[in-house]
Design an enzyme around this catalytic site. Structure first.
Site, mmCIF file in Angstrom:
data_model
loop_
_atom_site.group_PDB
_atom_site.id
_atom_site.type_symbol
_atom_site.label_atom_id
_atom_site.label_comp_id
_atom_site.label_asym_id
_atom_site.label_seq_id
_atom_site.Cartn_x
_atom_site.Cartn_y
_atom_site.Cartn_z
ATOM 1 N N VAL A 70 79.749 78.381 60.463
ATOM 2 C CA VAL A 70 79.547 76.987 60.045
ATOM 3 C C VAL A 70 80.873 76.237 60.057
ATOM 4 O O VAL A 70 80.963 75.072 60.405
ATOM 5 C CB VAL A 70 78.926 76.931 58.623
ATOM 6 C CG1 VAL A 70 78.781 75.488 58.170
ATOM 7 C CG2 VAL A 70 77.579 77.640 58.615
ATOM 8 N N CYS A 71 81.909 76.933 59.698
ATOM 9 C CA CYS A 71 83.209 76.316 59.488
ATOM 10 C C CYS A 71 83.670 75.464 60.667
ATOM 11 O O CYS A 71 84.034 74.294 60.479
ATOM 12 C CB CYS A 71 84.246 77.380 59.161
ATOM 13 S SG CYS A 71 83.775 78.366 57.743
ATOM 14 N N PRO A 72 83.679 75.976 61.890
ATOM 15 C CA PRO A 72 84.200 75.128 62.969
ATOM 16 C C PRO A 72 83.355 73.886 63.184
ATOM 17 O O PRO A 72 83.880 72.826 63.512
ATOM 18 C CB PRO A 72 84.185 76.049 64.189
ATOM 19 C CG PRO A 72 83.380 77.231 63.832
ATOM 20 C CD PRO A 72 83.347 77.340 62.365
#
Lengths: 187, 187, 187, 187, 187, 187, 187, 187, 187, 187
Positions: H46-48
């Site tokens: 999810v982070c990117p």
């Protein structure tokens, strides 16, 4: 509080004894009279003369059923090396206890904390493990084995003769006193 | 920790001395050698023989500049009464300290708490107030004044000759040892 | 809190009694009336006159079933020696308790800590071990045995006659008061 | 620890005294001899006989320069009402201290906590505020004013004659003892 | 935290009641409505007028099954004496509790510690021992028995009619309110 | 300990007062007599009748120089909305304090912790900030404004006339009592 | 520590719900998704617009099986009055929890201690009672119901599809990600 | 207690920023608006997408004078390597803070202690260093940059216009509310 | 106290191992020899040369039945990314443990608290989980895999041959020493 | 916490050095590189081979300006005796520190408390007194002087060349690495 009449505390140590490394503990000394002789360090000055003096009188102590234990904070390796190389120490036939953990020296309250070595302390312990006589010197002052022998005999005598006490200057064979109400205020 | 080489603790006491009641304190004993001789109680058995033995050798101690103080937890009234009524004690010319507050007996760690009386403890104190020799016996075992004299002499000798130590069995006049690196491991 | 109506605390002591050394304890005094008479020290001044005064009236106390115990912080050896050598004390037939551990003097709150001796305190204790009367003097002020006798009688009377009380100046045989609601505000 | 020879603790109280309410405190009693007489409660039984006995001898105490203070945990309102309505109490001319905060009764350790009332305690206090004599009874046992007078006289005599002590049964005018070393063990 | 709706704490006390001394405790007041009326001291000023006012309305309280207890830190002896000698107090027929231990005054948080007397506090207690109404005045301000009666009635009414509450100025017989969601925000 | 005669504790709060939000604090109430009237919650049952009763008598309080403060744990927003929508509350002209932090309710010890609302407590505070009268009811029991008015007058009267006290049932203009020693035990 | 993924703490509260007062507790909210919406106070400014916004979208939340609970520190009486008098709040059909004890506001760490009111905090709680999303604003900043709806959907989606996660900007129906080792370092 | 309106705590960290390692601290972020965006770990899922979403809107934030700081517990070495190798992260132009000491993640209460990684937490901080908005998600739920932008605008608007507040669903340019007493209870 | 001869503490971690994420714990390493090699951070300078050096000698360690574990405080995501992108690290076939919770780095006392990274520490652990050799360098100083291999062999040799010890500079196949009393003081 | 990069703690000790007893302290070792080599006991097995190995390479260490200190808990008397009697130890020209107080062994965390002897620990200390390299072995595993020499050289090289680091297997004269952002993720 005085150590006199207290029980010796538990300890476990290795000793050099007649060419062997042996275990010594509070349990192994129980059941017979013993003398603990603390000294500062192996390879030093007063120490070998004291240990030699005791070695010379060891037969006398043996006859009384008394075991002698010398103790310093050196290792048993060091004791063995000293025994191998010193003529005076070579005569020693009693167990030489190694106390590198300093437990025994603390138990008998003779450790000099800032030096890691023991004072010249002597303790007579009865078969029940109770300290009956203690003597501690500043390290420059040597001890006399014959005087120790006298005290051991007095301690043994009164242990064997309940109700009697040894007066001043008592020597083996001399008269003792039997305390009684009649004697109060009469000596 | 050992009492050896510690400073004696402050105290104030009354003593019976040659027909008078006098004050004794840590301050009044400073500046000369002294011997403190504890015993359990006035009017008892071993005690008078020990005190008499010391009284007999008192001149010797005096010559060495040493004061003797006997101590029990009795009052000075009791000391005076004992001195008046006992032939043995009548000979005593040194101060007999009264320690009913038990401060001195606790300071020297010889008080038997459950009896309120002291053990037979002997302490040699130097002019700086440091304890150099201690000896404590179970109460049934008497002491010998001549052996005490030897120890006092050894303590005085090494105090007067820095750098020398007294080997085992040393008697006045005998050779002493001067520790040096060369001697290490050579005795 | 006052000691009055509290239970005496446990103690164990040795007393000199009619030529013998005997054990006395909180348990051995239970079951009968007793009087504890504290004084500072053997061989002193006011003390023998007080103990003699009590000795003279001892038969009266005995008739009332009351035991007297004198107590000082001296040893039983000292008590015996004093009894042997003092005409006044030689009359004493009641037990002379030795309190060198100072337990009893602390229990009754009469110990002068900085002297190691007791105040002149008198305590009347009933057979249940409860303190019913107490009286303590500065050491310069002597006590009177006959006044003590009066108090013991009053204490015994009200113990034997529940519901009555002894007014001021009551003497044996005089009228007592029986408190009741009707008397409230009427005397 | 005993209250004897301790300083009385600070207090502030209101007293009923000869038709007035007056303040009394540790400061106002300083400088002369005083006697504090505690009793359980106004309007009760033994109390008025004791207070009346003291009232009868009040002139004697006044001659010696001694003030009497009676104390209970009642209020000053109650003291005034009792004085108004009781023939016995109506005679009282000394200050009657009210102690409803129970501070004074706690200071002298005579408060019975579970009743909120005081024991029958008597205390002789010198001009320096030190307690020299104390006497406490179970509440059923009355006191005698004449014996109190004897004790006050003895306390005043030894205060005025340093170095002398009052032997047992001493009455005003009788010989006293002067302690000295020669007397030790001789009475 | 408020005392309202807490349980009264345990207590044991003696009261003067109709010529007798009786025991009163938290247990003995349980099971019926009671009112505790504290006041500072017997024989004082506002107090008898308040107690007389209550005495005059006592029959009303009795009809409601309510017991009144007056309480001060005086003894029961003092209460009896006051009842005997005061015309106003002579009318009192309810129990007058003595609180010399000050336990009750502390329980109800009305003790003035620095005076040892209580504030003018009134407490209505239900049969379950819960405090439902409390009122405390500075001691200069007297109370009104009729207002107390109104509060007792209101407390009894809402106890008997769960779900109803008494609005401001409610008097016996007037309408009460029954809280319901419809009333919220509508009065 | 009672709140009577203690100083009110510091607080800061917002009140709704005559169409405005104003700050009220311990400092702003100082210097004049005030009454704090706690109630459980806005929009409830007994509360508006009590607040209306006070509103009706507000002119009387104003004449005496007394400010009334009603207090609940609601917000000032809620007070304003209630004032806008309730006919009874619409009459209120005194400040309505909001205590959502519950500081004031805790200060006066009326917070019911498990409900987050106050008990019906009323407190009369003098210009020095000392609480002179307190009254707390279980929440089902309403208060009466006229009785509060009587108490305020009594409190003001004794404040203005040192040395006088108001007896039971005192109404404005009635005689008061002046305590004196002569009155003790005479009413 | 974050509240995310912790269990909600126990609470008991009263709510106003569709014309009734109902009990709500941690137990009663278990078993379905719920949203807790805190706001500062009834009758204020931003609050009704937020609660109205939620009321408008309530049907959407209901379809998802989600209950909404609004919470302030006002009482349930206040909630009811607000609901009765405000057009915006009149639309609300979800439970309005009253938190005058401030337990719930403290549990969710949104209480402003110095104001006694809550911050604008929103919390999404799953059927197991775990907080999955939290959002707290300074009180001047309003919230948006539609964004809350998006988060609830995302939370429900990943709860229903273990092993998938919702990327940034995810809307219902959009693709999700399934984490796997192959994806590491590849997005 | 909520983090809202508290000051951010001191920190020192290294960030990767446009090809350089730079120092970031509480002091260096002071004086302008900033947003802290926490995420679990570099190289994850999810982070990117979240960081890319922010990168896409970075120009908008810049126009508002707002700096964005992304934060994870990875090192700056890891951030640089991720930036070098990921197309999505390669777009990031704002500072990427490394928090391997986890100080920052603990300060903002988003550290998952048992994983050593942060939750998805977003914090809007004003130029005075006070947190005005916070939002934390369970790690499976992504955030939306445009909603963050709306909140930042609302926070800036009310900071710039004291006395106004943003109602629910407020968007830039929409009307705000000015709280006043007249509005209370009227919305 | 030294870590030598202590048991490794419990831990649970995720490692990257030959293209998979695997669990490693104190339990999973038990039963065979293992080496833990800590280094500061992925993507840095000395670290890959050290890990490569170990990778080159891995077959030798495998032959001895020894597993190698490299450890840093990076995540397993970071390890995987590093392995994918670095030629040196791409050679690594042993497990690369991720320690983002820093538990393992603290257990082995190599965490630099103010950096959140580990020192270069190497630990040889026997199948019983006891640490037999440790070596820690300042981070600028690299390690040598061949020297580590020599130590592992020595540790395994003495484990397999009780009673023998490896002298200085011992290499596999060289003579060892068998300690005995005869050797004491002879080497 | 690791000892690496901590300051050595204060100590005072006596060493045997080239036929003399000399004082060594933390102060006397400051200002040049030093190596502390701990071993269990004089007169044992592995120890002399290690000390001889160091003696053989002593010239190399001297050239680098490095002093070697061997340390055991034996006394300096024992060191001297060992040096006199062992061919291997006779070669030693560096100071042999005596640590009978065990202060140094505790400072470096190598004391085996239950044996009173040290582990085989080696510590490289820089001129600022910071520990840069440590290595500790179980007592059965000997050390290699040449490897120690390599580490000392690496430590000196990076101290002399700030900004460079020594990669794995670095030997004197080999290339070092200069960390820079460009290298991150590139090795």
């Amino acid at each position: 509080m005085s150590l006199i009449n207290t029980q010796i505390k538990p300890f476990k140590a290795t000793a050099y004894h007649n060419g062997k490394f042996v275990d010594v503990s509070d349990e192994s000394v129980a059941g017979k009279w013993s003398v603990f002789v603390f000294y500062p360090a192996d390879f030093t000055f007063v120490c070998p003369t004291e240990l030699e003096d005791l070695a010379d009188q060891y037969a006398e102590f043996q006859k009384l059923g008394v075991e002698i234990y010398s103790v310093s904070t050196d290792t048993h390796f060091s004791h063995k090396a000293w025994h191998d190389t010193s003529a005076a120490i070579g005569k020693v036939q009693y167990p030489m206890i190694a106390d590198p953990t300093q437990v025994l020296s603390r138990n008998f309250e003779v450790l000099i904390e800032e030096e890691g070595m023991a004072l010249r302390g002597t303790f007579v312990v009865n078969p029940e493990g109770e300290i009956k006589v203690m003597e501690v010197h500043d390290n420059g002052i040597g001890r006399v084995a014959s005087e120790l022998l006298r005290k051991v005999k007095a301690a043994q005598y009164i242990a064997a003769h309940p109700g009697e006490v040894c007066p001043a200057k008592w020597e083996e064979g001399a008269a003792t006193l039997t305390p009684s109400l009649d004697l109060v205020g009469k000596i």
